[in-house]
Write an enzyme that holds these catalytic residues in place. Structure first.
Site, PDB file in Angstrom:
ATOM      1  CD  GLU A  26      -3.089  -1.116   2.061  1.00 39.32           C
ATOM      2  OE1 GLU A  26      -3.906  -0.354   2.272  1.00 39.32           O
ATOM      3  OE2 GLU A  26      -2.921  -1.860   2.939  1.00 39.32           O
TER       4      GLU A  26
ATOM      5  CG  HIS B 136       8.557 -28.128   6.166  1.00 36.77           C
ATOM      6  ND1 HIS B 136       9.157 -29.357   6.634  1.00 36.77           N
ATOM      7  CD2 HIS B 136       8.841 -27.405   7.258  1.00 36.77           C
ATOM      8  CE1 HIS B 136       9.641 -29.228   7.860  1.00 36.77           C
ATOM      9  NE2 HIS B 136       9.212 -28.160   8.312  1.00 36.77           N
TER      10      HIS B 136
ATOM     11  CE  LYS C  18     -11.936  -0.683   1.119  1.00 37.45           C
ATOM     12  NZ  LYS C  18     -11.763  -0.115   2.266  1.00 37.45           N
TER      13      LYS C  18
HETATM   14  O1  PA5 Z   1      -5.240  -0.237   4.326  1.00 38.94           O
HETATM   15  C1  PA5 Z   1      -6.261  -0.105   3.788  1.00 38.94           C
HETATM   16  O2  PA5 Z   1      -6.959   1.218   3.474  1.00 38.94           O
HETATM   17  C2  PA5 Z   1      -7.236  -1.202   3.694  1.00 38.94           C
HETATM   18  O3  PA5 Z   1      -6.667  -2.384   4.008  1.00 38.94           O
HETATM   19  C3  PA5 Z   1      -8.496  -1.120   4.870  1.00 38.94           C
HETATM   20  O4  PA5 Z   1      -8.130  -1.105   5.982  1.00 38.94           O
HETATM   21  C4  PA5 Z   1      -9.740  -2.141   4.441  1.00 38.94           C
HETATM   22  O5  PA5 Z   1     -10.018  -2.091   3.050  1.00 38.94           O
HETATM   23  C5  PA5 Z   1     -10.908  -2.140   5.508  1.00 38.94           C
HETATM   24  O6  PA5 Z   1     -11.272  -0.858   5.417  1.00 38.94           O
HETATM   25  P1  PA5 Z   1     -11.702  -0.334   6.854  1.00 38.94           P
HETATM   26  O7  PA5 Z   1     -10.396  -0.204   7.645  1.00 38.94           O
HETATM   27  O8  PA5 Z   1     -12.209   1.266   6.840  1.00 38.94           O
HETATM   28  O9  PA5 Z   1     -12.468  -1.269   7.497  1.00 38.94           O
END
Ligand code: PA5
Length: 359
Positions: free
Chosen positions: A243, A259, A352
């Site tokens: 990310e 393994h 999303k």
């Molecule tokens: O890092 C991110 O933005 C995502 O992994 C979110 O955490 C994930 O999509 C879930 O969203 P939220 O944290 O708003 O529940």
């Protein structure tokens, strides 16, 4: 202007250089970890919950950056967990969830459909529910249902709220009888992390561990390995590389990877540049430590580099968070070296939106 990856190792990782790429200042949120921990304790307090007894333990239901807190809390509790504590990342709860289980629904936005489905499932089951979120549908539903809400400040990327999610999971585990109170350890860990922020942050030496590791990794696919307490941290590193730096990254755990995955390195150079990072801890099983050394030796020729990183600190809370901070900084510095703004996650947002349109 940001350097291209091929020139990047010469780039100094000082505050100005970082700020030129990290235009939304993800760095402030990463180095804010100590303060977030202290604030998170207050936020849990503000939900005004009295202890209760959940013989069935705790399920932390969430996704991505919101789920990781449950997994890290589990690692911190270690042998002190007296009941099952599990981070669950799915549309449904584990089959063994009963009305005797507490379900902590963790969603930074409060709008994640998987977490909302778990909230509903826990309600249908008659399980005790707690929500941790910055708002969204989860907050609205919980307030309407009289379910306690642990508030999280707005304005973060969900993954930057890791301290809030971890402290919420630890505190709810204690409240429901699945683990001891950890408030004092969390406070001490916050002080410990402040020192590490000085050492590894933007004003830290240009050859400090975080910056040196970022330089060593910036043009390879990182393959992170953990064991025991460091396994969920390996996953955190992987997701932060994904990310923040927008690069592929993978994780596995020892002894399991000895393994299977170890064989896969044989053809790695034919496919690309891969580097291995092993996350070690004072509590790692001695035979696993031997496996770290042997695995490094066996894949050394095929990897662009192999690195062992040690957790820092005394308590499990300090050690886990030291590696979380290090991984967050390394991934952010890799982003800077690659000229990528660490904050936006456009693909994730678009996915999303497309799912929401078809709901
Ligand atoms: O890092 C991110 O933005 C995502 O992994 C979110 O955490 C994930 O999509 C879930 O969203 P939220 O944290 O708003 O529940």
């Amino acid at each position: 202007m940001a350097a291209s990856p091929s020139e990047s190792t010469d780039l100094r990782l000082d505050a100005d250089t970082i700020a030129a790429v990290d235009v939304s200042d993800m760095l402030a949120d990463v180095v804010g970890l100590p303060e977030h921990l202290r604030d998170a304790l207050w936020k849990v307090e503000s939900a005004n919950m009295q202890p209760w007894d959940s013989p069935g333990g705790l399920v932390v239901a969430g996704m991505g950056g919101s789920a990781v807190g449950g997994a890290l809390a589990r690692a911190m509790l270690g042998d002190h967990a007296s009941r099952p504590v599990l981070a669950s990342r799915a549309y449904g709860l584990p089959a063994w969830t009963t009305p005797d289980t507490t379900v902590l629904c963790a969603s930074y936005s409060g709008d994640t459909e998987e977490t909302l489905a778990c909230y509903e499932a826990a309600g249908a089951l008659g399980a005790r529910r707690v929500a941790v979120c910055s708002g969204g549908k989860l907050a609205t539903l919980a307030r309407a249902d009289g379910v306690p809400v642990i508030p999280v400040a707005g304005g973060f990327q969900p993954r930057a709220a890791v301290a809030y999610m971890t402290v919420a999971a630890l505190e709810v585990a204690a409240l429901c009888g699945a683990g001891p109170r950890m408030g004092a350890e969390i406070d001490v860990a916050a002080d410990h992390l402040e020192h590490l922020v000085v050492e590894w942050g933007a004003d830290g030496a240009d050859d400090c561990e975080a910056k040196a590791l970022a330089r060593a990794l910036y043009d390879s696919v990182p393959v992170i390995a953990g064991s025991g307490l460091t396994t969920p941290i390996a996953y955190r590193w992987k997701t932060q590389f994904n990310e923040n730096a927008k690069i592929p990254a993978f994780m596995n755990e020892l002894p399991e990877l000895c393994h299977n995955e170890v064989v896969g390195w044989q053809e790695a150079p034919a496919l690309g540049r891969f580097a291995a990072v092993f996350l070690d801890d004072s509590d790692t099983h001695p035979r696993v430590k031997e496996r770290f050394a042997l695995t490094r030796e066996l894949i050394g020729e095929q990897a662009t580099g192999t690195f062992v990183v040690e957790s820092r600190g005394h308590t499990a809370v300090e050690r886990v968070l030291s590696l979380v901070l290090l991984g967050d900084l390394v991934s952010l510095y890799v982003a800077v070296l690659r000229g990528t703004d660490p904050t936006p996650v456009d693909v994730l947002v678009s996915l999303k939106e497309r799912l929401a349109a078809s709901a």
